[in-house]
Motif scaffolding. Structure first.
Motif, short mmCIF file in Angstrom:
data_model
loop_
_atom_site.label_atom_id
_atom_site.label_comp_id
_atom_site.label_asym_id
_atom_site.label_seq_id
_atom_site.Cartn_x
_atom_site.Cartn_y
_atom_site.Cartn_z
N MET A 156 0.85 -1.19 0.00
CA MET A 156 0.00 0.00 0.00
C MET A 156 0.89 1.25 0.00
N ALA A 157 0.55 2.20 -0.86
CA ALA A 157 1.36 3.42 -0.97
C ALA A 157 1.16 4.30 0.27
N ALA A 158 2.22 4.97 0.66
CA ALA A 158 2.15 5.86 1.83
C ALA A 158 1.30 7.07 1.50
N SER A 159 0.63 7.60 2.56
CA SER A 159 -0.17 8.80 2.37
C SER A 159 0.72 10.03 2.44
N VAL A 160 0.27 11.13 1.82
CA VAL A 160 1.03 12.37 1.81
C VAL A 160 0.13 13.48 2.32
N GLU A 161 0.60 14.17 3.36
CA GLU A 161 -0.20 15.23 3.95
C GLU A 161 -0.30 16.44 3.03
N THR A 162 -1.45 17.08 3.01
CA THR A 162 -1.64 18.29 2.23
C THR A 162 -0.82 19.43 2.84
N PRO A 163 -0.01 20.12 2.05
CA PRO A 163 0.85 21.17 2.61
C PRO A 163 0.05 22.44 2.90
N PRO A 164 0.63 23.40 3.65
CA PRO A 164 -0.03 24.69 3.89
C PRO A 164 -0.30 25.43 2.58
N TYR A 165 -1.19 26.42 2.65
CA TYR A 165 -1.60 27.14 1.45
C TYR A 165 -0.40 27.77 0.75
N ALA A 166 0.51 28.42 1.49
CA ALA A 166 1.66 29.09 0.87
C ALA A 166 2.51 28.09 0.09
N VAL A 167 2.64 26.89 0.63
CA VAL A 167 3.43 25.85 -0.04
C VAL A 167 2.69 25.36 -1.29
N ARG A 168 1.36 25.22 -1.19
CA ARG A 168 0.59 24.79 -2.37
C ARG A 168 0.75 25.79 -3.49
N SER A 169 0.76 27.06 -3.17
CA SER A 169 0.94 28.09 -4.19
C SER A 169 2.33 28.01 -4.81
N LEU A 170 3.33 27.80 -3.97
CA LEU A 170 4.70 27.67 -4.45
C LEU A 170 4.83 26.46 -5.37
N VAL A 171 4.29 25.33 -4.95
CA VAL A 171 4.36 24.10 -5.75
C VAL A 171 3.63 24.28 -7.07
N ALA A 172 2.49 24.96 -7.05
CA ALA A 172 1.73 25.20 -8.28
C ALA A 172 2.55 26.01 -9.28
N ASP A 173 3.26 27.02 -8.78
CA ASP A 173 4.11 27.82 -9.68
C ASP A 173 5.23 26.98 -10.27
N VAL A 174 5.85 26.16 -9.44
CA VAL A 174 6.98 25.36 -9.90
C VAL A 174 6.52 24.27 -10.86
N VAL A 175 5.39 23.64 -10.59
CA VAL A 175 4.94 22.56 -11.46
C VAL A 175 4.61 23.10 -12.86
N THR A 176 4.15 24.34 -12.92
CA THR A 176 3.92 24.96 -14.22
C THR A 176 5.23 25.08 -14.99
N GLU A 177 6.26 25.53 -14.28
CA GLU A 177 7.58 25.66 -14.92
C GLU A 177 8.14 24.28 -15.31
N MET A 178 7.98 23.30 -14.44
CA MET A 178 8.49 21.96 -14.73
C MET A 178 7.77 21.33 -15.92
N SER A 179 6.48 21.65 -16.06
CA SER A 179 5.69 21.09 -17.16
C SER A 179 6.16 21.58 -18.51
N GLU A 180 6.82 22.72 -18.54
CA GLU A 180 7.31 23.27 -19.79
C GLU A 180 8.68 22.71 -20.18
N GLN A 181 9.24 21.87 -19.32
CA GLN A 181 10.59 21.35 -19.56
C GLN A 181 10.61 19.83 -19.52
N LEU A 182 9.50 19.20 -19.90
CA LEU A 182 9.42 17.74 -19.76
C LEU A 182 10.43 17.02 -20.64
N ASP A 183 10.60 17.45 -21.87
CA ASP A 183 11.53 16.77 -22.77
C ASP A 183 12.97 16.90 -22.28
N GLU A 184 13.35 18.13 -21.88
CA GLU A 184 14.70 18.33 -21.38
C GLU A 184 14.94 17.52 -20.10
#
Length: 412
Positions: A1-29
């Motif tokens: 069974m996969a381990a659970s992951v706690e939902t991070p605070p709002y500020a962290v969710r916002s930070l992760v959302a910004d970074v995942v957008t940037e990471m999504s633009e560099q998938l091939d690289e």
């Protein structure tokens, strides 16, 4: 069974959302970077598996970034991407263990976490946000790999069971022993394979231009009948007296027993989705191995290029094969030689093509213009433009310059 992951605070969710957008633009690289790391860390993986590793890595990155962007749990994917399942099945065909596949995924996890760390550090406003975000991403990736391993384990086990039951496994083990250089009894092995190993061999490799989920039947087997038919057609066109063929890791391999004066006729018509790579004829066990190795090298060059002809003979790309064993080093060499002209503009593409033809025609403006179908003054202008950009005469260090021009479309 996969381990659970706690939902991070709002500020962290916002930070992760910004970074995942940037990471999504560099998938091939990112897929290239992670594949390089995986193969460096796992020397058991052959160079021939690199493209499959990259396809699987790219599929995982696409799924992960989508899921994180949507706030999904790491085990919430309905099914593993087909590229990752095909990669697991390839390990069966290559005689590689599931433990190695698991290690590959852990190397992927750690290397991808490092990419996240580097990007988060550039964006996080406080050390606490950075720490919380890193904890969240590392826990998420760990749980994702656990969940993915369960899917891949099932695919690997099912493929192995089917593989062991099939007669192709017997021939594959025999051929693998020959290719590995193991000592064998040629007469007995020829009898088991029903193919004359003392013959003059021409090896071919048939593969799909764009592997996809459509390449598999419902039971997980590839529809190799089309490739087998093409093998028979090629054998007839080359005057082969016998044929040995079998599916291998993501491609169809064959050896044709041909005469010393093997026909050099054109290949039969190929389906648009298939490509063929050929080695050079060679006699006996050493020729069997060498011709197959050369066919694999021609396949690698075809895949590097992305726009190669339907059939590629090793003899036509010997230099490219030799100079691209270390793709990263080849890429650095091309940049060193042609850097100012590599911005991919239409004007620079014309300059590079003109420079290549000009040097091939022994620095003749007239002959280069004739080949390109332009005026000689146009050739002279483009060559001068290249010389200005490169800060050297085109006729200086011609060997290095011509080699870089020949490699540019493969490694960039």
């Amino acid at each position: 069974m996969a381990a659970s992951v706690e939902t991070p605070p709002y500020a962290v969710r916002s930070l992760v959302a910004d970074v995942v957008t940037e990471m999504s633009e560099q998938l091939d690289e990112s897929a290239t970077v992670l594949s390089d790391v995986i193969h460096a860390a796992c020397p058991e993986l052959s160079l021939d598996l690199y493209m499959a590793t990259r396809q699987s890595t790219r599929a995982n990155l696409g799924l992960v970034t989508t899921m994180i962007a949507e706030g999904a749990a790491p085990s919430a994917f309905a099914a593993a991407p087909e590229e990752t399942l095909a990669y697991a099945r390839t390990y069966v065909h290559e005689g590689l263990s599931f433990d190695l596949l698991t290690r590959v995924y852990h190397e992927w996890e750690h290397a991808y976490a490092r990419l996240w760390r580097e990007t988060l550090q550039a964006r996080a406003s406080t050390p606490r946000d950075l720490g919380d975000a890193l904890t969240y991403i590392e826990d998420w990736l760990f749980a994702y790999v656990q969940a993915m391993a369960q899917r891949l384990g099932a695919a690997y086990g099912a493929e192995r069971a089917q593989w062991v039951r099939g007669s192709v496994a017997v021939r594959s083990e025999e051929v693998r022993a020959i290719l590995s250089g193991a000592r064998i009894d040629m007469i007995e092995a020829s009898s088991r394979l029903r193919y004359r190993l003392e013959a003059n061999h021409l090896a071919i490799v048939i593969f799909r231009r764009h592997p996809s989920s459509g390449d598999r039947l419902a039971n997980g087997a590839r529809p190799f009948h089309e490739m087998a038919q093409l093998t028979d057609d090629i054998a007839r066109s080359r005057g082969a007296s016998s044929v040995l063929s079998l599916p291998m890791a993501g491609f169809y391999a064959a050896w044709l027993a041909v005469g010393d004066d093997v026909l050099a006729s054109a290949l039969p018509g190929l389906p648009s989705e298939l490509q063929v790579a050929l080695g050079r004829p060679g006699a006996g066990l050493e020729g069997f191995r060498r011709s197959h190795h050369e066919a694999l090298q021609a396949r690698r060059i075809s895949q590097l290029s992305g726009r190669s002809p339907a059939a590629l003979d090793y003899g036509a790309v010997t230099l490219e094969a030799l100079l691209t064993h270390d793709v990263a080093e080849a890429r650095r060499f091309v940049h060193d030689q042609l850097g100012p002209l590599l911005d991919d503009s239409e004007a620079n593409r014309r300059v590079l093509r003109t420079l290549e033809v000009y040097l091939e025609e022994d620095a003749s403006f007239v002959r280069a213009a004739r080949r390109l179908g332009v005026h000689g003054n146009t050739v002279a202008y483009r060559v001068k433009r290249a010389e200005h950009a490169l800060s050297r005469m085109a006729t200086d260090s011609q060997l290095e310059l011509r080699t870089a021009l020949r490699l540019a479309h493969l490694v960039l």
